[in-house]
Every structure is written in C-alpha cells, then in structure tokens.
Design a protein around this motif. Sequence first.
Motif, PDB file in Angstrom:
ATOM      1  N   HIS B  55      29.510  44.976 -28.533  1.00  0.00           N
ATOM      2  CA  HIS B  55      30.324  45.684 -29.451  1.00  0.00           C
ATOM      3  C   HIS B  55      31.874  45.317 -29.384  1.00  0.00           C
ATOM      4  O   HIS B  55      32.472  45.955 -29.951  1.00  0.00           O
ATOM      5  CB  HIS B  55      30.371  47.073 -29.219  1.00  0.00           C
ATOM      6  N   GLY B  74      35.664  56.098 -32.962  1.00  0.00           N
ATOM      7  CA  GLY B  74      35.101  55.076 -32.307  1.00  0.00           C
ATOM      8  C   GLY B  74      35.147  55.500 -30.575  1.00  0.00           C
ATOM      9  O   GLY B  74      34.053  55.706 -29.937  1.00  0.00           O
ATOM     10  N   SER B  77      32.849  58.474 -30.262  1.00  0.00           N
ATOM     11  CA  SER B  77      31.478  58.523 -30.197  1.00  0.00           C
ATOM     12  C   SER B  77      30.916  57.504 -28.976  1.00  0.00           C
ATOM     13  O   SER B  77      29.967  57.711 -28.235  1.00  0.00           O
ATOM     14  CB  SER B  77      31.134  57.419 -31.152  1.00  0.00           C
ATOM     15  N   LEU B  78      31.943  56.550 -28.650  1.00  0.00           N
ATOM     16  CA  LEU B  78      31.633  56.068 -27.250  1.00  0.00           C
ATOM     17  C   LEU B  78      31.835  56.772 -25.991  1.00  0.00           C
ATOM     18  O   LEU B  78      30.817  56.694 -25.187  1.00  0.00           O
ATOM     19  CB  LEU B  78      32.708  54.881 -26.852  1.00  0.00           C
ATOM     20  N   GLN B  80      31.096  60.228 -25.933  1.00  0.00           N
ATOM     21  CA  GLN B  80      29.915  61.111 -26.084  1.00  0.00           C
ATOM     22  C   GLN B  80      28.587  60.212 -25.104  1.00  0.00           C
ATOM     23  O   GLN B  80      28.017  60.960 -24.501  1.00  0.00           O
ATOM     24  CB  GLN B  80      29.353  61.295 -27.398  1.00  0.00           C
ATOM     25  N   LEU B  81      28.282  59.010 -25.429  1.00  0.00           N
ATOM     26  CA  LEU B  81      27.439  58.437 -24.957  1.00  0.00           C
ATOM     27  C   LEU B  81      27.529  58.252 -23.373  1.00  0.00           C
ATOM     28  O   LEU B  81      26.895  58.470 -22.633  1.00  0.00           O
ATOM     29  CB  LEU B  81      27.442  57.006 -25.423  1.00  0.00           C
ATOM     30  N   LEU B 154      28.217  48.602 -23.027  1.00  0.00           N
ATOM     31  CA  LEU B 154      29.447  49.345 -23.081  1.00  0.00           C
ATOM     32  C   LEU B 154      30.494  49.371 -22.580  1.00  0.00           C
ATOM     33  O   LEU B 154      31.797  49.559 -22.970  1.00  0.00           O
ATOM     34  CB  LEU B 154      28.902  50.724 -23.074  1.00  0.00           C
ATOM     35  N   LEU B 157      33.867  47.376 -24.038  1.00  0.00           N
ATOM     36  CA  LEU B 157      34.447  48.300 -24.920  1.00  0.00           C
ATOM     37  C   LEU B 157      35.461  49.326 -24.260  1.00  0.00           C
ATOM     38  O   LEU B 157      36.685  49.619 -24.639  1.00  0.00           O
ATOM     39  CB  LEU B 157      33.586  48.876 -25.875  1.00  0.00           C
ATOM     40  N   TYR B 161      39.715  50.047 -24.645  1.00  0.00           N
ATOM     41  CA  TYR B 161      40.197  50.962 -24.902  1.00  0.00           C
ATOM     42  C   TYR B 161      41.337  51.437 -23.870  1.00  0.00           C
ATOM     43  O   TYR B 161      42.477  51.784 -24.246  1.00  0.00           O
ATOM     44  CB  TYR B 161      39.492  52.154 -25.068  1.00  0.00           C
TER      45      TYR B 161
END
Lengths: 218, 218
Positions: B55, B74, B77-78, B80-81, B154, B157, B161
């Motif tokens: 990603h 984004g 969402s990230l 949350q996972l 993941l 990413l 951030y």
Amino acid sequence: MPVTAADRVLLEIQRAIVEGDIPAGSKISEPELARRFDLSRAPLREALARLERCHLIERIPNAGARVVTLSKEGLISLYQLREELEGLACRLAAEQMTDAEIAEVRALLDQHLSTQRVREGESYYQEAGDLDFHYRIILGSKNPYLINILCDELYFLVRMYRVQLGMNGPRVSRAFDEHKAIIHAIANRDGELADLLMRRHIGASRRNIELQLTGNQA
Amino acid sequence: MPVTAADRVLLEIQRAIVEGDIPAGSKISEPELARRFDLSRAPLREALARLERCHLIERIPNAGARVVTLSKEGLISLYQLREELEGLACRLAAEQMTDAEIAEVRALLDQHLSTQRVREGESYYQEAGDLDFHYRIILGSKNPYLINILCDELYFLVRMYRVQLGMNGPRVSRAFDEHKAIIHAIANRDGELADLLMRRHIGASRRNIELQLTGNQA
DNA sequence: TTTGGTGTTATTGTCGACAATCTTTGTGTT
DNA sequence: AACACAAAGATTGTCGACAATAACACCAAA
C-alpha cells in the motif's frame, strides 16, 4: 475487468489452482505455463507475483514456485483471521451501509433462496451465493484495507479449501438462515450482534471443512 | 536478507517513500527510478508490484503509479485494522508464545527503557523500539497469515504515517508502560486482557497521530 | 474564448535473449 | 558402499528493444 495480458492469465491460473486443475503442492514451471497460456514470461511473472500475494503459490528466490498445500493448521489459521476480520466488517457495515445497500443484500438472499430450493444440496451455487453475500458485507464496511485483504488476498484460498475439500451436508441449507440473521442485525444497526453471528457462521463453516479434511487424509 | 536485485531496490524505495525522500502523492516514473538505482525495468517492476502490495503506491494499468497520499480517513481505516489484528495477535500470543520468547521480549523492553531514559523525547529510537515490540508479539501469534498481513503489508504504511507526521509529546514515554502491561498479561496467559490493552495502546497512538494530522493541514 | 479533435510524445506492457543461480547427475575417493 | 566434489543441465533473474496504450499539446471550429 482484465485489461492487460497479465490480468487475463492471472484469472485463468487462479481458477486452475482453486479448482485443482493445477494440483496442490505441484511445482510451477515458468516456461511451461508460458507455453500453455501462449504468452511471454514477463506477464506470467507478474501474474505469479500476484498469485503469491493471495497465498495460492509460494516462491523461493532462485528456486521456483510451488502451489500451496492444504492442511488443517493452514485452515485454522485462515479461519481465525476470517472470523476476526469479517466480524469487524459486520460491525463497520452496521454503521456504514446505506439502507439501499442493505435492501440489495436482502433481495440477493431471497433470490438465492428461490434458486437453492430448486437445487437442494448443490454446492457450487451455494458457494457462489455465500461468497457473494460475504462480499457485500465486506464492501459495506467501506474500509479499503479490510476489503483488499479479504476480497483480494484471502478469498481465493478460502475458495480453494471449499472447492477441493467439498462443501456439503446439512450445512449448506443452514447457511441461508444464518445470512438472514446477519443482515437483519445489520439492518437494525446492531453491529455487535452481527459480529457475533458472523463469527459463529464462519466457525461452523470451518468445522465443516475440518471434518472433511480429517476424514479424507486419515 | 535481500538476495536478488529486486529485493535490494525494494528496500531502498520502501525507505525512501516511508521517510518522504520520494514525496507522498508524487508520480512514479519507471525509467527515472531505473536510472536512479542503476538497474533495468524488469526488477524495478517486480519491486513496484510489491510496493503496491504494502500500500505504498497505487497503480493504474497503462497509466502509471503514484505514491499514496496520507489522509485522516486512511489513518482511521488503517488503525481500525491494526486494533483488530494486533488484538487477535495478543490473544494468540498468550496461548502460543513460549516462556523463553516472553522472557526475550521482557529483556528487550528493559533494554529499550535504559536507552530511552538517555534519549528522552527522541522519537526515532522509540519508534524503532515500539515496532520491534509489536513485531515480537505478532510473531508470537504463530499465525502465518496474520504475520504476513501485519509485518509485510501494513507496517510500512504505519511507519510512513509515524515518520512523516511525527511522533512526539508525552505519548512517547507512556508507550513503555503500556508495553510492559501487555507482555505482563501475556506472561499470565491472560489473552483477553492483553487484547484489551493492545487495542487501547493502538487507539491512543492513533489519536496522537490524528492530532498531528489535523493540526498540520488545518 | 472555449471546446472538440488530431497528431505527437512519453510511458507502460510485452517480447526474446543472455547471465546468474540452483538442482541433478555422474565420478572419484575414502 | 557411502560420501564429497565437480560438471552438466535446467530454471530463474536480468537486460535491452519493440509494440500498444495513454497523456499532452496544438490547431481548428463554434
């Protein structure tokens, strides 16, 4: 839809592996597959890279690729993730899905029910319908990373387990009721309940496949 | 370790994107990158395929690739996972980790604490240490699919951030205590508690970055 | 001035050949 | 006979060039 040659051959190989046309555990030969699908190794390697991404093959640098083998441990690991992720998808869907989307899913279920009544016990349609249902819920979560993981990376392997180990018994007809209950909970915006029901639904499915797996290889 | 040329250039580009050396949102030029890293387009494209997998870039067929842009949606969402998956990792780790592995993580934390006392507020080391801790727990789950998703797909990413939006404030020193509490729960084989603590830990981290994000772009 | 179409340019997708690596087979030695 | 080593074969990784597609600029017409 597939736009490039690599896309097309990816779909073909995915289908071939999922349905056992290319047997589980078999070695992948790049020159052979290139001849078989009538294209160069460049787009084929692109397709292989994506096959690795969705866990259908395993590559070792400078040594080649093999189709994955199905095992009880693999099944359990996969379904542990599914329970968790699709449970999350239900909670998010209960917040994010529009009333129109929920109505669509309900219509889809009614449609499946009518065709299923006719083809009682036929597993393929049921499976397609089941996957379709799960797809809708996952898309309803509106979480792009979750959607990517479940729809693009994990579902081909799930299908492979289902297709190659069979999907039959009374389980097939029960799934409809479970789907109904899940979408009902989502319609009521009860994410917690939908989460719980989905986990049970997936857990039951896992036990069903697990039975086939231990029975066949024992 | 990186064995092929594609592996090496992948690591380099990953680092460049994560640290903002290649700016977020910028277009990727295959010929330019090929010249810059002094190799052909074939291994470069292999690397780009893997960058898409984690990603860091988004590709459109026949149109090219862009580095992802960071956004509040984004990030949510990230994370949350992450909450869900690392919570699961904690529950599994509480069952699967050996006493030796748990002791190793505790030693790791003590080591981080001593160096952190010295470099109070320095964010880079803290981040590396934090990621190291999370890695250990994830690996401790012994679930290969979970490990793959979190560590390979993941985390780059997540790092992007953190690095580009900064990681500072009193949060940095608190993380250690939270880590301690989590590994303590795992050592007690209390998966539920470890799950809860990990979710809180990640949730706090998300809110911290979210603050930076709204502050900077407002 | 704006919009539509067209030609040009640049980028991506694909191909065939070469180089590097691994696997396998065969041979020699202990 | 078993093991180690070496050479041959095959397979993967990499390269440079070509083909196909998309982006861009330019020009013409409304």
